[in-house]
Design an enzyme around this catalytic site. Structure first.
Site, PDB file in Angstrom:
ATOM      1  N   GLY A  55       0.782  -1.244   0.000  1.00  0.00           N
ATOM      2  CA  GLY A  55       0.000   0.000   0.000  1.00  0.00           C
ATOM      3  C   GLY A  55       0.806   1.281   0.000  1.00  0.00           C
ATOM      4  O   GLY A  55       0.225   2.354   0.150  1.00  0.00           O
ATOM      5  N   TRP A  57       2.292   2.910  -2.486  1.00  0.00           N
ATOM      6  CA  TRP A  57       1.879   3.803  -3.582  1.00  0.00           C
ATOM      7  C   TRP A  57       0.463   4.309  -3.344  1.00  0.00           C
ATOM      8  O   TRP A  57       0.130   5.419  -3.732  1.00  0.00           O
ATOM      9  CB  TRP A  57       1.961   3.068  -4.935  1.00  0.00           C
ATOM     10  N   ASP A  75      -4.717  -5.667  -5.940  1.00  0.00           N
ATOM     11  CA  ASP A  75      -3.582  -6.574  -5.811  1.00  0.00           C
ATOM     12  C   ASP A  75      -4.118  -7.983  -5.560  1.00  0.00           C
ATOM     13  O   ASP A  75      -5.224  -8.163  -5.054  1.00  0.00           O
ATOM     14  CB  ASP A  75      -2.664  -6.161  -4.656  1.00  0.00           C
ATOM     15  N   ASP A  91      -6.960 -10.455  -9.361  1.00  0.00           N
ATOM     16  CA  ASP A  91      -5.996 -10.455 -10.449  1.00  0.00           C
ATOM     17  C   ASP A  91      -6.450  -9.414 -11.480  1.00  0.00           C
ATOM     18  O   ASP A  91      -7.551  -9.524 -12.017  1.00  0.00           O
ATOM     19  CB  ASP A  91      -5.985 -11.863 -11.073  1.00  0.00           C
ATOM     20  N   ASP A 133       2.903  -0.562 -10.135  1.00  0.00           N
ATOM     21  CA  ASP A 133       4.212  -1.043  -9.656  1.00  0.00           C
ATOM     22  C   ASP A 133       4.187  -2.564  -9.726  1.00  0.00           C
ATOM     23  O   ASP A 133       4.877  -3.241  -8.984  1.00  0.00           O
ATOM     24  CB  ASP A 133       4.384  -0.553  -8.202  1.00  0.00           C
ATOM     25  N   LYS A 173       6.055   0.112 -13.721  1.00  0.00           N
ATOM     26  CA  LYS A 173       7.402  -0.456 -13.546  1.00  0.00           C
ATOM     27  C   LYS A 173       7.639  -1.407 -14.710  1.00  0.00           C
ATOM     28  O   LYS A 173       6.728  -2.084 -15.174  1.00  0.00           O
ATOM     29  CB  LYS A 173       7.446  -1.230 -12.229  1.00  0.00           C
TER      30      LYS A 173
HETATM   31  C1  LIG Z   1       6.358  -4.417  -5.842  1.00  0.00           C
HETATM   32  S1  LIG Z   1       4.801  -4.915  -5.282  1.00  0.00           S
HETATM   33  C2  LIG Z   1       3.924  -3.423  -5.177  1.00  0.00           C
HETATM   34  C3  LIG Z   1       4.328  -2.537  -4.036  1.00  0.00           C
HETATM   35  C4  LIG Z   1       3.386  -1.353  -3.885  1.00  0.00           C
HETATM   36  N1  LIG Z   1       3.477  -0.460  -5.017  1.00  0.00           N
HETATM   37  C5  LIG Z   1       3.659  -0.556  -2.636  1.00  0.00           C
HETATM   38  O1  LIG Z   1       4.156   0.555  -2.738  1.00  0.00           O
HETATM   39  O2  LIG Z   1       3.331  -1.032  -1.538  1.00  0.00           O
HETATM   40  C6  LIG Z   1       4.123  -5.678  -6.698  1.00  0.00           C
HETATM   41  C7  LIG Z   1       2.727  -6.234  -6.486  1.00  0.00           C
HETATM   42  O3  LIG Z   1       2.166  -6.676  -7.740  1.00  0.00           O
HETATM   43  C8  LIG Z   1       1.188  -7.648  -7.406  1.00  0.00           C
HETATM   44  N2  LIG Z   1       0.713  -8.401  -8.583  1.00  0.00           N
HETATM   45  C9  LIG Z   1       1.411  -9.242  -9.376  1.00  0.00           C
HETATM   46  N3  LIG Z   1       0.637  -9.769 -10.332  1.00  0.00           N
HETATM   47  C10 LIG Z   1      -0.608  -9.227 -10.171  1.00  0.00           C
HETATM   48  C11 LIG Z   1      -1.845  -9.379 -10.852  1.00  0.00           C
HETATM   49  N4  LIG Z   1      -1.959 -10.181 -11.915  1.00  0.00           N
HETATM   50  N5  LIG Z   1      -2.913  -8.683 -10.405  1.00  0.00           N
HETATM   51  C12 LIG Z   1      -2.800  -7.863  -9.320  1.00  0.00           C
HETATM   52  N6  LIG Z   1      -1.654  -7.674  -8.633  1.00  0.00           N
HETATM   53  C13 LIG Z   1      -0.566  -8.351  -9.041  1.00  0.00           C
HETATM   54  C14 LIG Z   1       1.922  -8.519  -6.379  1.00  0.00           C
HETATM   55  O4  LIG Z   1       1.003  -9.261  -5.598  1.00  0.00           O
HETATM   56  C15 LIG Z   1       2.702  -7.467  -5.565  1.00  0.00           C
HETATM   57  O5  LIG Z   1       2.054  -7.163  -4.370  1.00  0.00           O
END
Ligand SMILES: C[S@@+](CC[C@H](N)C(=O)[O-])C[C@H]1O[C@@H](n2cnc3c(N)ncnc32)[C@H](O)[C@@H]1O
Length: 265
Positions: A55, A57, A75, A91, A133, A173
């Site tokens: 969370g 961002w 997420d 998803d 992200d 990203k």
């Molecule tokens: C680097 S983290 C994000 C960190 C977040 N921006 C923060 O500041 O707290 C990347 C996130 O992408 C999510 N993710 C990956 N594939 C996904 C999908 N298909 N749908 C939703 N979220 C996904 C992962 O569960 C992970 O929590």
């Protein structure tokens, strides 16, 4: 001083700063630094945060848009609530999650808990800014991780573009490496300004970079009308000889990572 030690030290520094400022993740500083340079978020914006757990961002999005804005995060993983934001667990590439996001957006609950004025029956409310992200679960095998990430980014583009207002901003990203130009070119067909940016908070720590896209065009440029970013990425990979046409050889890049296939004589 070894490179690995230096990188770990940098990460710890940002982590400590995040903790002291009440952010859930050091990644919050990446969005803050992107925002400082590009002003993607304006007061009162409606924002979608893709890949929002835990969370960081989302917290920054709420701060930047203020009480009159709206923030929805999505997420796969559940996050603890963030005041003012609405969090969807799901998803982003699945229709059910997409419908849930659209429903929340149309309902229009602002950060301060009051509602945005209703939209007409034949109108759809759209986001002003989409921040992503998103990152797949990393395996540590760079080629594989980078290939999966690139496909995911293309899917995020394709899902979110119809939800973004013309003139709106998008940041995602992306991991440097094979095929990245395919996504960058596809972005340039859809936005008037596309730039790669490496915020200080992620420098030295990984090969991630952020693709900052501003001013979404009312419709894609000529070559990209009627195609998706995922299709354009595939075409790029084929033209580079990285994958073969899917009708001839099915390449499961998610399992294997992109492999360069020698061009036939
Ligand atoms: C680097 S983290 C994000 C960190 C977040 N921006 C923060 O500041 O707290 C990347 C996130 O992408 C999510 N993710 C990956 N594939 C996904 C999908 N298909 N749908 C939703 N979220 C996904 C992962 O569960 C992970 O929590």
């Amino acid at each position: 001083m070894s490179k690995r030690w230096f990188q770990a030290h940098q990460r710890d520094t940002w982590r400590r700063q995040a903790r002291s400022k009440g952010y859930r993740a050091r990644s919050a500083f990446k969005l803050k630094q992107i925002q400082e340079k590009f002003t993607l978020i304006r007061e009162g914006d409606l924002i979608l945060d893709v890949g929002s757990h835990p969370g960081g961002w989302t917290q920054v999005s709420v701060e930047e848009t203020g009480p009159n804005g709206l923030v929805i995060g999505i997420d796969l993983l559940a996050s603890a609530p963030i005041e003012g934001a609405q969090m969807v667990i799901g998803d982003v590439t699945e229709t059910t999650s997409q419908e849930l996001i659209l429903d929340l957006l149309q309902a229009g609950t602002k950060v301060d808990g009051t509602s945005l004025p209703p939209v007409g029956a034949d109108e759809t409310r759209l986001f002003n800014t989409i921040v992503s992200d998103i990152s797949p679960r990393l395996t540590g095998q760079y080629d594989r991780d980078q290939a999966i990430s690139l496909e995911l980014v293309a899917m995020v583009f394709d899902f979110t573009m119809p939800l973004l207002v013309p003139g709106g901003s998008f940041v995602t990203k992306i991991f440097q490496g094979t095929g990245i130009e395919g996504v960058v070119n596809a972005a340039k067909q859809r936005f008037s300004r596309v730039q790669r940016f490496s915020p200080e908070a992620s420098r030295n720590s990984s090969s991630e970079v952020f693709l900052v896209c501003k001013n979404k065009l009312p419709r894609p440029k000529k070559g990209s009308r009627g195609t998706s970013v995922a299709q354009e990425l595939n075409t790029h990979l084929e033209s580079e000889g990285i994958i073969q046409h899917k009708d001839s050889v099915p390449i499961d890049s998610v399992k294997s990572g992109f492999r360069r296939i020698p061009k036939k004589e």
